[in-house]
Design a protein around this motif. Sequence first.
Motif, PDB file in Angstrom:
ATOM      1  N   SER A 133       0.856  -1.191   0.000  1.00  0.00           N
ATOM      2  CA  SER A 133       0.000   0.000   0.000  1.00  0.00           C
ATOM      3  C   SER A 133       0.886   1.233   0.000  1.00  0.00           C
ATOM      4  N   VAL A 134       0.300   2.365  -0.389  1.00  0.00           N
ATOM      5  CA  VAL A 134       1.076   3.600  -0.448  1.00  0.00           C
ATOM      6  C   VAL A 134       0.145   4.796  -0.303  1.00  0.00           C
ATOM      7  N   ASP A 135       0.653   5.879   0.271  1.00  0.00           N
ATOM      8  CA  ASP A 135      -0.124   7.094   0.450  1.00  0.00           C
ATOM      9  C   ASP A 135       0.132   8.077  -0.698  1.00  0.00           C
ATOM     10  N   VAL A 136      -0.857   8.942  -0.936  1.00  0.00           N
ATOM     11  CA  VAL A 136      -0.713   9.973  -1.964  1.00  0.00           C
ATOM     12  C   VAL A 136       0.512  10.837  -1.695  1.00  0.00           C
ATOM     13  N   ALA A 137       0.687  11.218  -0.431  1.00  0.00           N
ATOM     14  CA  ALA A 137       1.820  12.085  -0.077  1.00  0.00           C
ATOM     15  C   ALA A 137       3.158  11.438  -0.425  1.00  0.00           C
ATOM     16  N   ASP A 138       3.269  10.120  -0.202  1.00  0.00           N
ATOM     17  CA  ASP A 138       4.507   9.422  -0.533  1.00  0.00           C
ATOM     18  C   ASP A 138       4.739   9.416  -2.042  1.00  0.00           C
ATOM     19  N   LEU A 139       3.654   9.223  -2.803  1.00  0.00           N
ATOM     20  CA  LEU A 139       3.779   9.194  -4.266  1.00  0.00           C
ATOM     21  C   LEU A 139       4.126  10.557  -4.837  1.00  0.00           C
ATOM     22  N   VAL A 140       3.627  11.618  -4.218  1.00  0.00           N
ATOM     23  CA  VAL A 140       3.963  12.969  -4.678  1.00  0.00           C
ATOM     24  C   VAL A 140       5.480  13.163  -4.649  1.00  0.00           C
ATOM     25  N   GLY A 141       6.112  12.742  -3.548  1.00  0.00           N
ATOM     26  CA  GLY A 141       7.565  12.866  -3.444  1.00  0.00           C
ATOM     27  C   GLY A 141       8.300  11.897  -4.355  1.00  0.00           C
ATOM     28  N   LEU A 142       7.780  10.684  -4.440  1.00  0.00           N
ATOM     29  CA  LEU A 142       8.434   9.653  -5.238  1.00  0.00           C
ATOM     30  C   LEU A 142       8.416   9.980  -6.729  1.00  0.00           C
ATOM     31  N   LEU A 143       7.287  10.534  -7.190  1.00  0.00           N
ATOM     32  CA  LEU A 143       7.116  10.822  -8.615  1.00  0.00           C
ATOM     33  C   LEU A 143       7.482  12.256  -8.974  1.00  0.00           C
ATOM     34  N   ASN A 144       7.717  13.068  -7.952  1.00  0.00           N
ATOM     35  CA  ASN A 144       8.050  14.479  -8.168  1.00  0.00           C
ATOM     36  C   ASN A 144       6.981  15.170  -9.000  1.00  0.00           C
ATOM     37  N   THR A 145       5.729  14.987  -8.575  1.00  0.00           N
ATOM     38  CA  THR A 145       4.605  15.591  -9.282  1.00  0.00           C
ATOM     39  C   THR A 145       3.607  16.133  -8.264  1.00  0.00           C
ATOM     40  N   SER A 146       2.473  16.609  -8.744  1.00  0.00           N
ATOM     41  CA  SER A 146       1.507  17.251  -7.853  1.00  0.00           C
ATOM     42  C   SER A 146       0.539  16.244  -7.235  1.00  0.00           C
ATOM     43  N   ASP A 147      -0.069  16.671  -6.146  1.00  0.00           N
ATOM     44  CA  ASP A 147      -1.095  15.880  -5.476  1.00  0.00           C
ATOM     45  C   ASP A 147      -2.239  15.563  -6.441  1.00  0.00           C
ATOM     46  N   MET A 148      -2.651  16.546  -7.220  1.00  0.00           N
ATOM     47  CA  MET A 148      -3.758  16.368  -8.167  1.00  0.00           C
ATOM     48  C   MET A 148      -3.423  15.315  -9.216  1.00  0.00           C
ATOM     49  N   THR A 149      -2.189  15.341  -9.726  1.00  0.00           N
ATOM     50  CA  THR A 149      -1.776  14.372 -10.745  1.00  0.00           C
ATOM     51  C   THR A 149      -1.770  12.954 -10.178  1.00  0.00           C
ATOM     52  N   VAL A 150      -1.267  12.811  -8.964  1.00  0.00           N
ATOM     53  CA  VAL A 150      -1.229  11.484  -8.328  1.00  0.00           C
ATOM     54  C   VAL A 150      -2.636  10.935  -8.151  1.00  0.00           C
ATOM     55  N   ARG A 151      -3.542  11.775  -7.660  1.00  0.00           N
ATOM     56  CA  ARG A 151      -4.918  11.316  -7.431  1.00  0.00           C
ATOM     57  C   ARG A 151      -5.597  10.937  -8.758  1.00  0.00           C
ATOM     58  N   ARG A 152      -5.311  11.695  -9.809  1.00  0.00           N
ATOM     59  CA  ARG A 152      -5.876  11.373 -11.119  1.00  0.00           C
ATOM     60  C   ARG A 152      -5.319  10.047 -11.634  1.00  0.00           C
ATOM     61  N   ASP A 153      -4.007   9.842 -11.465  1.00  0.00           N
ATOM     62  CA  ASP A 153      -3.384   8.586 -11.885  1.00  0.00           C
ATOM     63  C   ASP A 153      -3.979   7.395 -11.132  1.00  0.00           C
ATOM     64  N   LEU A 154      -4.131   7.549  -9.826  1.00  0.00           N
ATOM     65  CA  LEU A 154      -4.686   6.456  -9.024  1.00  0.00           C
ATOM     66  C   LEU A 154      -6.112   6.135  -9.442  1.00  0.00           C
ATOM     67  N   GLY A 155      -6.867   7.177  -9.756  1.00  0.00           N
ATOM     68  CA  GLY A 155      -8.237   6.974 -10.221  1.00  0.00           C
ATOM     69  C   GLY A 155      -8.280   6.172 -11.507  1.00  0.00           C
ATOM     70  N   GLN A 156      -7.390   6.500 -12.448  1.00  0.00           N
ATOM     71  CA  GLN A 156      -7.351   5.796 -13.728  1.00  0.00           C
ATOM     72  C   GLN A 156      -6.910   4.343 -13.545  1.00  0.00           C
ATOM     73  N   LEU A 157      -5.925   4.120 -12.688  1.00  0.00           N
ATOM     74  CA  LEU A 157      -5.434   2.762 -12.460  1.00  0.00           C
ATOM     75  C   LEU A 157      -6.468   1.914 -11.730  1.00  0.00           C
ATOM     76  N   ALA A 158      -7.202   2.547 -10.803  1.00  0.00           N
ATOM     77  CA  ALA A 158      -8.270   1.832 -10.102  1.00  0.00           C
ATOM     78  C   ALA A 158      -9.388   1.446 -11.062  1.00  0.00           C
ATOM     79  N   ALA A 159      -9.726   2.359 -11.983  1.00  0.00           N
ATOM     80  CA  ALA A 159     -10.780   2.085 -12.977  1.00  0.00           C
ATOM     81  C   ALA A 159     -10.385   0.929 -13.895  1.00  0.00           C
TER      82      ALA A 159
END
Length: 250
Positions: A19-45
Amino acid sequence: MNFQQRKQKILQTLDERGSVDVADLVGLLNTSDMTVRRDLGQLAASGLLYRTRGGAMKVSAATDSFRFANKAAVNAGQKDYICQIAARQIQEGDVIFMDCGSTVFRLCAFIRHRRVTVITNSLPVVVELMGSDVSVNLIGGEVDKDRQAVHGLMADEHIARYRANRAFIGVDGISLQNGLSANSEKEASTAVAMARQAEKTYLLCDSSKLETDKYLYFAPLTLFDALITDNEANPAVIDAYRQAGLTVLN
């Protein structure tokens, strides 16, 4: 980093951690919170991950129990902090008990590359550690569908047949006045059985559970050897525990 690169990194991280948190992914991917949440939404779908509050969980772990997945995702950062400390207590070759607590479950991500033996009553722990370097011994008995765990008389008898170097158990409530408390007799029984068979017992407990009392008192504070909690715990409470003679790691 484009979407395909982020997708690969997100799925790789979930495979390693569970499992992973949005905040961790923001740092890991060097991108925005909004982008991470959008990516997770697409992958979940697409069915590639399970979306949780504040992050995501690997499908193989999440599909075992919707309820357990939600619980495991609560206070995820604190639980991972606790489990990093817990993992440092484990030595190569150790035999360890792990109960069905949601905090204890998150220890899997930090030991999956260790050559240790885990004895557990938690089905999500078994699923998470399958295919890892960890040898797994599943406790037998009645399955609790809601908790995704094995409990009961046969489970306690199974535990009594083994000796472990360390036991990692969770708790619903802990207080200096009343000791350890739980919301279920089943989980309380398993915790006591594991502690009896371990050389050293660690209580994994996020700070929200300190100085709280639940439905069932089941053991004094002497059941465990060390309390591992997070760094958001009230310093005054931690001092009080240490003055009472408890070993606290945070």
